[in-house]
Design a protein around this motif. Structure first.
Motif, PDB file in Angstrom:
ATOM      1  N   ARG A   1       0.827  -1.198   0.000  1.00 39.61           N
ATOM      2  CA  ARG A   1       0.000   0.000   0.000  1.00 39.61           C
ATOM      3  C   ARG A   1       0.864   1.251   0.000  1.00 39.61           C
ATOM      4  NH1 ARG A   1      -2.617  -1.102   4.342  1.00 39.61           N
ATOM      5  NH2 ARG A   1      -4.093  -2.496   3.347  1.00 39.61           N
ATOM      6  N   ARG A   2       2.000   1.222   0.696  1.00 39.77           N
ATOM      7  CA  ARG A   2       2.890   2.375   0.696  1.00 39.77           C
ATOM      8  C   ARG A   2       3.463   2.620  -0.694  1.00 39.77           C
ATOM      9  NH1 ARG A   2       4.989   0.021   5.389  1.00 39.77           N
ATOM     10  NH2 ARG A   2       6.866  -0.601   4.266  1.00 39.77           N
ATOM     11  N   LEU A   3       3.703   1.543  -1.439  1.00 40.40           N
ATOM     12  CA  LEU A   3       4.332   1.700  -2.740  1.00 40.40           C
ATOM     13  C   LEU A   3       3.398   2.340  -3.757  1.00 40.40           C
ATOM     14  CD1 LEU A   3       6.256  -1.661  -3.093  1.00 40.40           C
ATOM     15  CD2 LEU A   3       7.248   0.612  -3.069  1.00 40.40           C
ATOM     16  N   SER A   4       2.132   1.978  -3.748  1.00 35.79           N
ATOM     17  CA  SER A   4       1.234   2.471  -4.787  1.00 35.79           C
ATOM     18  C   SER A   4      -0.203   2.409  -4.299  1.00 35.79           C
ATOM     19  CB  SER A   4       1.393   1.636  -6.065  1.00 35.79           C
ATOM     20  OG  SER A   4       0.579   2.152  -7.092  1.00 35.79           O
ATOM     21  N   PRO A   5      -0.659   3.408  -3.546  1.00 32.63           N
ATOM     22  CA  PRO A   5      -1.978   3.335  -2.922  1.00 32.63           C
ATOM     23  C   PRO A   5      -3.125   3.337  -3.913  1.00 32.63           C
ATOM     24  CG  PRO A   5      -1.016   5.512  -2.653  1.00 32.63           C
ATOM     25  CD  PRO A   5       0.060   4.637  -3.217  1.00 32.63           C
ATOM     26  N   SER A   6      -2.911   3.772  -5.163  1.00 31.32           N
ATOM     27  CA  SER A   6      -4.010   3.865  -6.111  1.00 31.32           C
ATOM     28  C   SER A   6      -4.039   2.705  -7.092  1.00 31.32           C
ATOM     29  CB  SER A   6      -3.903   5.177  -6.899  1.00 31.32           C
ATOM     30  OG  SER A   6      -2.699   5.206  -7.642  1.00 31.32           O
TER      31      SER A   6
ATOM     32  N   ILE B   1      -0.322  -7.660  -8.179  1.00 32.00           N
ATOM     33  CA  ILE B   1       1.039  -7.797  -8.682  1.00 32.00           C
ATOM     34  C   ILE B   1       1.871  -8.622  -7.713  1.00 32.00           C
ATOM     35  CG2 ILE B   1       3.114  -6.537  -9.372  1.00 32.00           C
ATOM     36  CD1 ILE B   1       1.304  -4.220 -10.140  1.00 32.00           C
ATOM     37  N   ALA B   2       1.660  -8.436  -6.412  1.00 32.93           N
ATOM     38  CA  ALA B   2       2.377  -9.242  -5.433  1.00 32.93           C
ATOM     39  C   ALA B   2       2.012 -10.713  -5.579  1.00 32.93           C
ATOM     40  CB  ALA B   2       2.061  -8.756  -4.021  1.00 32.93           C
ATOM     41  N   ARG B   3       0.736 -10.976  -5.882  1.00 31.47           N
ATOM     42  CA  ARG B   3       0.302 -12.354  -6.040  1.00 31.47           C
ATOM     43  C   ARG B   3       0.878 -12.968  -7.314  1.00 31.47           C
ATOM     44  NH1 ARG B   3      -4.674 -11.439  -5.518  1.00 31.47           N
ATOM     45  NH2 ARG B   3      -5.401 -11.529  -7.660  1.00 31.47           N
ATOM     46  N   ASN B   4       0.928 -12.196  -8.380  1.00 34.27           N
ATOM     47  CA  ASN B   4       1.503 -12.644  -9.648  1.00 34.27           C
ATOM     48  C   ASN B   4       1.989 -11.403 -10.380  1.00 34.27           C
ATOM     49  OD1 ASN B   4       2.186 -13.557 -12.147  1.00 34.27           O
ATOM     50  ND2 ASN B   4       0.250 -14.566 -12.589  1.00 34.27           N
ATOM     51  N   PRO B   5       3.300 -11.116 -10.346  1.00 38.68           N
ATOM     52  CA  PRO B   5       3.805  -9.866 -10.903  1.00 38.68           C
ATOM     53  C   PRO B   5       3.445  -9.633 -12.361  1.00 38.68           C
ATOM     54  CG  PRO B   5       5.491 -10.937  -9.589  1.00 38.68           C
ATOM     55  CD  PRO B   5       4.352 -11.908  -9.710  1.00 38.68           C
TER      56      PRO B   5
ATOM     57  N   ASP C   1      11.073 -10.797 -25.332  1.00 41.31           N
ATOM     58  CA  ASP C   1       9.657 -10.936 -25.688  1.00 41.31           C
ATOM     59  C   ASP C   1       8.762 -10.588 -24.508  1.00 41.31           C
ATOM     60  OD1 ASP C   1      10.463 -11.746 -28.162  1.00 41.31           O
ATOM     61  OD2 ASP C   1      10.045 -13.872 -27.852  1.00 41.31           O
ATOM     62  N   LEU C   2       9.162 -11.030 -23.311  1.00 43.27           N
ATOM     63  CA  LEU C   2       8.357 -10.737 -22.134  1.00 43.27           C
ATOM     64  C   LEU C   2       8.376  -9.246 -21.835  1.00 43.27           C
ATOM     65  CD1 LEU C   2       6.638 -12.290 -20.143  1.00 43.27           C
ATOM     66  CD2 LEU C   2       8.612 -12.463 -18.641  1.00 43.27           C
ATOM     67  N   ARG C   3       9.525  -8.626 -22.021  1.00 46.34           N
ATOM     68  CA  ARG C   3       9.607  -7.178 -21.813  1.00 46.34           C
ATOM     69  C   ARG C   3       8.718  -6.448 -22.821  1.00 46.34           C
ATOM     70  NH1 ARG C   3      13.103  -3.409 -19.413  1.00 46.34           N
ATOM     71  NH2 ARG C   3      12.101  -1.390 -19.698  1.00 46.34           N
ATOM     72  N   GLU C   4       8.689  -6.935 -24.062  1.00 48.45           N
ATOM     73  CA  GLU C   4       7.830  -6.320 -25.076  1.00 48.45           C
ATOM     74  C   GLU C   4       6.363  -6.435 -24.691  1.00 48.45           C
ATOM     75  OE1 GLU C   4       6.621  -6.922 -29.787  1.00 48.45           O
ATOM     76  OE2 GLU C   4       8.441  -7.858 -28.989  1.00 48.45           O
ATOM     77  N   MET C   5       5.960  -7.605 -24.148  1.00 41.87           N
ATOM     78  CA  MET C   5       4.579  -7.769 -23.703  1.00 41.87           C
ATOM     79  C   MET C   5       4.243  -6.781 -22.593  1.00 41.87           C
ATOM     80  SD  MET C   5       3.587 -11.811 -23.659  1.00 41.87           S
ATOM     81  CE  MET C   5       5.142 -12.546 -23.197  1.00 41.87           C
ATOM     82  N   ALA C   6       5.223  -6.527 -21.721  1.00 42.45           N
ATOM     83  CA  ALA C   6       4.988  -5.632 -20.588  1.00 42.45           C
ATOM     84  C   ALA C   6       4.907  -4.170 -21.005  1.00 42.45           C
ATOM     85  CB  ALA C   6       6.098  -5.806 -19.553  1.00 42.45           C
ATOM     86  N   GLU C   7       5.250  -3.869 -22.251  1.00 44.70           N
ATOM     87  CA  GLU C   7       5.245  -2.484 -22.727  1.00 44.70           C
ATOM     88  C   GLU C   7       4.023  -2.164 -23.579  1.00 44.70           C
ATOM     89  OE1 GLU C   7       7.366  -0.182 -22.004  1.00 44.70           O
ATOM     90  OE2 GLU C   7       9.211  -1.136 -21.319  1.00 44.70           O
ATOM     91  N   ARG C   8       3.068  -3.086 -23.691  1.00 41.71           N
ATOM     92  CA  ARG C   8       1.994  -2.907 -24.663  1.00 41.71           C
ATOM     93  C   ARG C   8       0.911  -1.935 -24.224  1.00 41.71           C
ATOM     94  NH1 ARG C   8       1.296  -9.114 -26.979  1.00 41.71           N
ATOM     95  NH2 ARG C   8       3.344  -9.184 -28.000  1.00 41.71           N
TER      96      ARG C   8
ATOM     97  N   GLN D   1       0.097  -2.346 -18.259  1.00 42.45           N
ATOM     98  CA  GLN D   1       1.092  -3.411 -18.220  1.00 42.45           C
ATOM     99  C   GLN D   1       2.464  -2.859 -17.842  1.00 42.45           C
ATOM    100  OE1 GLN D   1       0.324  -4.847 -22.195  1.00 42.45           O
ATOM    101  NE2 GLN D   1      -0.719  -6.671 -21.435  1.00 42.45           N
ATOM    102  N   ARG D   2       2.793  -1.697 -18.353  1.00 41.63           N
ATOM    103  CA  ARG D   2       4.065  -1.075 -18.001  1.00 41.63           C
ATOM    104  C   ARG D   2       4.105  -0.762 -16.508  1.00 41.63           C
ATOM    105  NH1 ARG D   2       9.483  -0.288 -18.959  1.00 41.63           N
ATOM    106  NH2 ARG D   2      10.054   1.169 -17.314  1.00 41.63           N
ATOM    107  N   HIS D   3       2.988  -0.281 -15.981  1.00 42.41           N
ATOM    108  CA  HIS D   3       2.940   0.044 -14.560  1.00 42.41           C
ATOM    109  C   HIS D   3       3.090  -1.215 -13.716  1.00 42.41           C
ATOM    110  CE1 HIS D   3       2.162   2.444 -11.061  1.00 42.41           C
ATOM    111  NE2 HIS D   3       1.111   1.723 -10.726  1.00 42.41           N
ATOM    112  N   ALA D   4       2.458  -2.308 -14.145  1.00 41.42           N
ATOM    113  CA  ALA D   4       2.588  -3.568 -13.416  1.00 41.42           C
ATOM    114  C   ALA D   4       4.044  -4.013 -13.375  1.00 41.42           C
ATOM    115  CB  ALA D   4       1.726  -4.646 -14.066  1.00 41.42           C
ATOM    116  N   PHE D   5       4.728  -3.879 -14.496  1.00 35.98           N
ATOM    117  CA  PHE D   5       6.144  -4.248 -14.545  1.00 35.98           C
ATOM    118  C   PHE D   5       6.962  -3.362 -13.610  1.00 35.98           C
ATOM    119  CE2 PHE D   5      10.356  -3.436 -16.402  1.00 35.98           C
ATOM    120  CZ  PHE D   5      10.889  -4.718 -16.352  1.00 35.98           C
ATOM    121  N   ASP D   6       6.704  -2.051 -13.644  1.00 36.34           N
ATOM    122  CA  ASP D   6       7.452  -1.127 -12.789  1.00 36.34           C
ATOM    123  C   ASP D   6       7.246  -1.449 -11.314  1.00 36.34           C
ATOM    124  OD1 ASP D   6       8.388   0.174 -15.012  1.00 36.34           O
ATOM    125  OD2 ASP D   6       6.988   1.859 -14.878  1.00 36.34           O
ATOM    126  N   VAL D   7       5.999  -1.739 -10.935  1.00 38.62           N
ATOM    127  CA  VAL D   7       5.726  -2.042  -9.529  1.00 38.62           C
ATOM    128  C   VAL D   7       6.391  -3.355  -9.129  1.00 38.62           C
ATOM    129  CG1 VAL D   7       3.917  -2.571  -7.852  1.00 38.62           C
ATOM    130  CG2 VAL D   7       3.609  -0.696  -9.465  1.00 38.62           C
TER     131      VAL D   7
END
Length: 239
Positions: A9-14, A20-24, A120-127, A131-137
């Motif tokens: 919650r401290r990292l990203s309250p919104s 993401i913690a359950r499955n990044p 390829d996985l990084r490309e998927m995370a940029e779509r 998805q980009r935010h999920a990767f960053d978190v």
């Protein structure tokens, strides 16, 4: 949906960081399921990643446990963290595909991995922005966990380190529905593994575990564990 942990919650309250913690990689959705992945199985003690080798693959744990570690020249081992189902084993490969791995990864139990070309996985995370935010978190959670472990080893005594480890493993497993209704969870780590993760001796681990059992804080039997008094464990972890 489970409530986010205080750390998340401290990292990203919104943002639903608990997902993401359950499955990044949950936001990749169908892209992940249909992506260019392969599934491989490994036996206990198999080396998945070797420090110094160029790593162009990214692995996601499907079943089993593993651990990241570094081996010193004199043979001593420092375990950086334990990896459970849903974890990305080599998140650095997503950030810097093809760069030499800065740590090794070894299977702790029988291990099933889903493996992707890191690029390829990084490309998927940029779509998409989501998805980009999920990767960053996911990266921030990874860095935060390493920072917290450094504080544990540098500033906390053995009881505080061990209490933090048990609480963290329990919470990570609970976020992924891997804790039973009775509170029991798998704990396939030896006292040697715990010692190498916390920077103390196996004798000290054994002594501290016995004190926790005597105080009815935890119970461990046949590679399974349960926290009996979470409030008391958290007080020790905060010390």
């Amino acid at each position: 949906m489970p409530n986010p942990t205080p750390r998340a919650r401290r990292l990203s309250p919104s943002f639903p960081v608990s997902d993401i913690a359950r499955n990044p990689l949950f936001l990749l959705g169908e892209d992940l399921a249909s992506g260019p992945a392969s599934t491989s199985g490994y036996g206990p003690n198999a080396i998945i990643v070797r420090a110094g080798e160029n790593n162009r693959l990214a692995h996601v744990v499907q079943a089993g446990w593993a651990y990241r570690y570094e081996r010193l020249e004199d043979g001593r081992r420092q375990i950086l963290n334990f990896l459970i189902p849903g974890d990305i084993i080599d998140i650095e490969a997503l950030m810097f595909p093809g760069a030499p791995a800065s740590f090794s990864v070894r299977a702790l139990t029988e291990l099933d991995l889903q493996t992707f070309p890191a690029s390829d996985l990084r490309e998927m995370a940029e779509r998409s922005p989501e998805q980009r935010h999920a990767f960053d978190v996911a990266v921030r959670l990874h860095l935060r966990a390493l920072g917290e472990r450094l504080v544990d080893i540098g500033q906390r005594g053995a009881p505080g380190r061990l209490a933090r480890l048990f609480a963290d493993l329990h919470d990570r497993l609970a976020e992924r529905a891997l804790v039973g209704r009775d509170g029991v969870f798998d704990l396939p780590v030896s006292q040697d593994h715990i010692a190498d993760a916390l920077g103390i001796t196996p004798v000290h681990v054994n002594r501290t575990l016995r004190s926790f059992r005597a105080a009815q804080l935890i119970e461990i039997e046949r590679r399974r564990a349960r926290i009996l008094d979470r409030a008391a464990l958290d007080r020790i972890a905060a010390g």
